[in-house]
Design a protein around this motif. Structure first.
Motif, PDB file in Angstrom:
ATOM      1  N   ARG A 299      12.441  -8.591  15.449  1.00 51.52           N
ATOM      2  CA  ARG A 299      12.711  -7.201  15.837  1.00 51.52           C
ATOM      3  C   ARG A 299      14.199  -6.989  16.080  1.00 51.52           C
ATOM      4  NH1 ARG A 299      15.004  -3.545  17.112  1.00 51.52           N
ATOM      5  NH2 ARG A 299      14.385  -1.700  18.279  1.00 51.52           N
TER       6      ARG A 299
ATOM      7  N   ALA B  78       8.895 -13.317  16.949  1.00 57.42           N
ATOM      8  CA  ALA B  78       8.690 -11.887  16.685  1.00 57.42           C
ATOM      9  C   ALA B  78       9.783 -11.052  17.354  1.00 57.42           C
ATOM     10  CB  ALA B  78       7.307 -11.455  17.170  1.00 57.42           C
TER      11      ALA B  78
ATOM     12  N   GLU C 129       6.786  -3.482  23.653  1.00 52.65           N
ATOM     13  CA  GLU C 129       5.764  -2.556  23.129  1.00 52.65           C
ATOM     14  C   GLU C 129       4.673  -3.211  22.288  1.00 52.65           C
ATOM     15  OE1 GLU C 129       7.547   0.758  21.144  1.00 52.65           O
ATOM     16  OE2 GLU C 129       8.591   1.409  22.964  1.00 52.65           O
ATOM     17  N   PRO C 130       5.000  -4.032  21.300  1.00 53.24           N
ATOM     18  CA  PRO C 130       3.929  -4.528  20.434  1.00 53.24           C
ATOM     19  C   PRO C 130       3.102  -5.677  21.015  1.00 53.24           C
ATOM     20  CG  PRO C 130       6.045  -5.322  19.642  1.00 53.24           C
ATOM     21  CD  PRO C 130       6.323  -4.401  20.800  1.00 53.24           C
ATOM     22  N   PHE C 131       3.472  -6.168  22.182  1.00 55.81           N
ATOM     23  CA  PHE C 131       2.800  -7.349  22.719  1.00 55.81           C
ATOM     24  C   PHE C 131       1.849  -7.002  23.858  1.00 55.81           C
ATOM     25  CE2 PHE C 131       7.016  -8.737  21.241  1.00 55.81           C
ATOM     26  CZ  PHE C 131       6.610  -9.553  20.200  1.00 55.81           C
ATOM     27  N   PRO C 132       0.705  -7.656  23.896  1.00 52.64           N
ATOM     28  CA  PRO C 132      -0.257  -7.418  24.981  1.00 52.64           C
ATOM     29  C   PRO C 132       0.054  -8.287  26.205  1.00 52.64           C
ATOM     30  CG  PRO C 132      -1.214  -8.919  23.409  1.00 52.64           C
ATOM     31  CD  PRO C 132       0.152  -8.544  22.880  1.00 52.64           C
TER      32      PRO C 132
ATOM     33  N   GLU D  34      11.350  -1.738  24.802  1.00 50.20           N
ATOM     34  CA  GLU D  34      11.114  -1.592  23.365  1.00 50.20           C
ATOM     35  C   GLU D  34      10.589  -2.900  22.769  1.00 50.20           C
ATOM     36  OE1 GLU D  34      14.521   1.747  22.295  1.00 50.20           O
ATOM     37  OE2 GLU D  34      15.075  -0.373  22.356  1.00 50.20           O
TER      38      GLU D  34
ATOM     39  N   THR E 215       5.796 -15.452  19.832  1.00 45.12           N
ATOM     40  CA  THR E 215       6.268 -14.218  20.469  1.00 45.12           C
ATOM     41  C   THR E 215       7.783 -14.159  20.407  1.00 45.12           C
ATOM     42  OG1 THR E 215       4.363 -14.155  21.944  1.00 45.12           O
ATOM     43  CG2 THR E 215       6.294 -12.890  22.621  1.00 45.12           C
TER      44      THR E 215
END
Length: 118
Positions: free
Chosen positions: A22, A18, A35-38, A32, A15
């Motif tokens: 970004r 990542a 956003e892509p992480f649960p 922001e 994570t």
């Protein structure tokens, strides 16, 4: 813990890697980045604190907007450290290449010898 160890510890988590990827594209807010992480904003904030302690990011202070910014210096230190080991692996690969060339030469010589016997 020394700085290099902090950086490696921070990079150990996918994570966080990542998030750094970004931020390589430009500044971003916590929202922001999340956003892509649960995962929760709180979990993302914890990841950001680890990255900040490792010196990999900084957080700005623009009113309510606190953009995160990539700090590439510690990554340069990692690359410098790894360069020592790259020489090691380059030497190993060179020896493997030499060995494979020897095997090919032996195979070629054997094939020529077998052709002469036929």
């Amino acid at each position: 813990m020394d700085q290099l160890s902090n950086v490696f510890a921070a990079l150990a988590d996918p994570t966080r890697r990542a998030i750094l990827a970004r931020l390589a594209e430009g500044e971003a807010t916590v929202n922001e980045l999340a956003e892509p992480f649960p995962i929760s904003l709180q979990a993302v904030s914890k990841h950001l604190k680890v990255l900040e302690r490792a010196g990999l990011i900084t957080r700005g202070r623009a009113a309510q907007w606190r953009p995160c910014h990539l700090e590439a210096g510690p990554l340069r230190d990692v690359a410098e450290w790894m360069r020592l080991y790259r020489r090691f692996w380059d030497e190993r690969y060179q020896r493997l290449d030499d060995y494979l060339r020897e095997l090919r030469a032996e195979d070629t010589a054997k094939e020529k010898h077998d052709e002469r016997e036929d």
